[in-house]
Design a protein around this motif. Structure first.
Motif, mmCIF file in Angstrom:
data_model
loop_
_atom_site.group_PDB
_atom_site.id
_atom_site.type_symbol
_atom_site.label_atom_id
_atom_site.label_comp_id
_atom_site.label_asym_id
_atom_site.label_seq_id
_atom_site.Cartn_x
_atom_site.Cartn_y
_atom_site.Cartn_z
ATOM 1 N N VAL A 262 0.848 -1.196 0.000
ATOM 2 C CA VAL A 262 0.000 0.000 0.000
ATOM 3 C C VAL A 262 0.882 1.244 0.000
ATOM 4 O O VAL A 262 0.635 2.211 -0.729
ATOM 5 C CB VAL A 262 -0.951 0.000 1.213
ATOM 6 N N ASP A 263 1.951 1.210 0.809
ATOM 7 C CA ASP A 263 2.857 2.357 0.902
ATOM 8 C C ASP A 263 3.491 2.694 -0.443
ATOM 9 O O ASP A 263 3.663 3.872 -0.783
ATOM 10 C CB ASP A 263 3.959 2.098 1.936
ATOM 11 N N THR B 273 10.814 -3.589 5.825
ATOM 12 C CA THR B 273 11.058 -2.472 6.743
ATOM 13 C C THR B 273 11.895 -1.390 6.072
ATOM 14 O O THR B 273 11.595 -0.186 6.169
ATOM 15 C CB THR B 273 11.760 -2.971 8.016
ATOM 16 N N GLU B 274 12.964 -1.802 5.387
ATOM 17 C CA GLU B 274 13.816 -0.838 4.700
ATOM 18 C C GLU B 274 13.064 -0.151 3.562
ATOM 19 O O GLU B 274 13.274 1.048 3.304
ATOM 20 C CB GLU B 274 15.070 -1.525 4.168
ATOM 21 N N THR B 275 12.210 -0.888 2.900
ATOM 22 C CA THR B 275 11.407 -0.294 1.822
ATOM 23 C C THR B 275 10.503 0.798 2.369
ATOM 24 O O THR B 275 10.402 1.894 1.788
ATOM 25 C CB THR B 275 10.554 -1.380 1.135
ATOM 26 N N ARG C 231 9.052 6.627 3.345
ATOM 27 C CA ARG C 231 8.842 7.769 4.249
ATOM 28 C C ARG C 231 9.818 8.897 3.933
ATOM 29 O O ARG C 231 9.460 10.074 3.964
ATOM 30 C CB ARG C 231 8.994 7.309 5.699
ATOM 31 N N LYS C 232 11.080 8.561 3.640
ATOM 32 C CA LYS C 232 12.060 9.585 3.289
ATOM 33 C C LYS C 232 11.654 10.331 2.027
ATOM 34 O O LYS C 232 11.770 11.552 1.923
ATOM 35 C CB LYS C 232 13.430 8.945 3.071
ATOM 36 N N ALA C 233 11.181 9.565 1.040
ATOM 37 C CA ALA C 233 10.771 10.183 -0.215
ATOM 38 C C ALA C 233 9.606 11.128 -0.005
ATOM 39 O O ALA C 233 9.554 12.210 -0.573
ATOM 40 C CB ALA C 233 10.407 9.074 -1.219
#
Length: 248
Positions: A196-197, A235-237, A242-244
Motif C-alpha cells: 500500500v505504501d 522495513t527498509e522499503t 517515508r524519506k521520499a
C-alpha cells in the motif's frame, strides 16, 4: 531388492566398445553381473577402454554359447523391446518394470535381456521372457545406444534401492525452524502495508493480490531466518518511502 540377484544379459553384441560402455553403466549404478551371449568380439581392448573404472565387471563377465545357458537358473526374465508384437505381451516402462524386478530379486534370480545393436531381440528370444520392457523415446529419433538403454534400466533400479536414503535426506532436520503460522500472518500484514505504501496495492480495489501472494508463499515453507530477511526488506522499503514523502 537384491542387486546381486539381477544380471544384465547382452545377446550377440557386435561392437566390443558397447560391452565396455554397458559395464561402466552397470558399475555406476551398483550392478555387477554381466552375461554375454555369443559376443562378436570379446575380450577386446575397446571394451576395456570404454569400461574405464569398471574393469572388474568385465573381468567377471560370464560368456555363454546360448541365451538358454545365460538364463537357465533365472526365475524371472525381462526382455527389452522397441517394437510392438502381433501377440500382446505384458509390457512396462523402465520405472514400473524396475519395481517388479526389485520385488522378484529379493528371492529370485532376475535377468534383463538386451538384444543386438541393429535389430534387438528376436521374437523367439522375447517369448522366453515374463515381461517386456520398452523405453519411451521421441518419435523423431527413437534409437538408443546399447549402453544408454542399460543405463536407464540400471538407474531405475538404483533409485529404488536408494529411495529410503533419499527420503531421509529430504526429510533431514532443517538448520532453522520453519516459520510459525502466527509469524506468517504478521508477515502478510507487513507485506500488505508495504504494498500500500509503495502504491502497488490499492486498498479500495485490492482484487485478489494478497490471496495470490499467500498462495505463492504457501507453495514453499519459509523458515524463520528467511522470514526475518523478507521482513527486513519490507522495513527498509517503508523507510525509503517515508524519506521520499518527507522530501516532497
Amino acid at each position: 531388492m537384491n542387486l546381486d540377484n539381477i544380471r544384465i544379459v547382452l545377446v550377440n553384441t557386435s561392437h566390443p566398445g558397447n560391452i565396455g560402455g554397458v559395464a561402466r553403466a552397470m558399475k555406476n549404478m551398483g550392478l555387477s553381473r554381466l552375461y554375454l551371449v555369443e559376443p562378436k568380439q570379446f575380450p577386446d581392448e575397446q571394451a576395456s577402454w570404454r569400461a574405464a573404472s569398471a574393469a572388474d565387471v568385465l573381468d567377471n563377465a560370464v560368456v555363454t554359447a546360448s541365451l538358454d545357458e545365460a538364463v537357465a537358473d533365472c526365475q524371472f526374465v525381462v526382455g527389452t523391446s522397441a517394437r510392438g508384437r502381433r501377440i500382446p505381451w505384458p509390457l512396462q516402462d523402465p520405472r514400473r518394470c524396475a519395481e517388479r524386478m526389485a520385488s522378484q530379486s529379493a528371492s529370485e534370480q532376475v535377468a534383463v535381456l538386451f538384444g543386438r545393436e541393429d535389430r534387438g531381440l528376436t521374437n523367439d528370444e522375447l517369448k522366453i521372457c515374463n515381461l517386456h520392457l520398452n523405453i519411451p523415446t521421441s518419435a523423431d529419433y527413437s534409437s538408443l545406444n546399447l549402453a544408454m538403454a542399460v543405463q536407464v534400466v540400471c538407474y531405475e533400479l538404483r533409485m529404488l534401492l536408494d529411495v529410503d536414503r533419499l527420503s531421509a535426506a529430504e526429510d533431514a532436520e532443517w538448520d532453522t525452524p520453519f516459520a510459525t503460522r502466527e509469524n506468517m500472518e504478521r508477515y502478510y500484514q507487513h507485506l500488505e502495508s508495504t504494498l500500500v505504501d509503495i502504491e502497488f496495492l490499492d486498498p479500495a480495489a485490492p482484487r485478489q493480490l494478497m490471496a495470490r501472494l499467500r498462495r505463492l508463499y504457501s507453495r514453499v515453507r519459509l523458515d524463520e531466518m528467511e522470514l526475518n530477511i523478507l521482513r527486513g526488506i519490507l522495513t527498509e522499503t517503508q523507510k525509503w518511502v517515508r524519506k521520499a514523502r518527507s522530501g516532497e
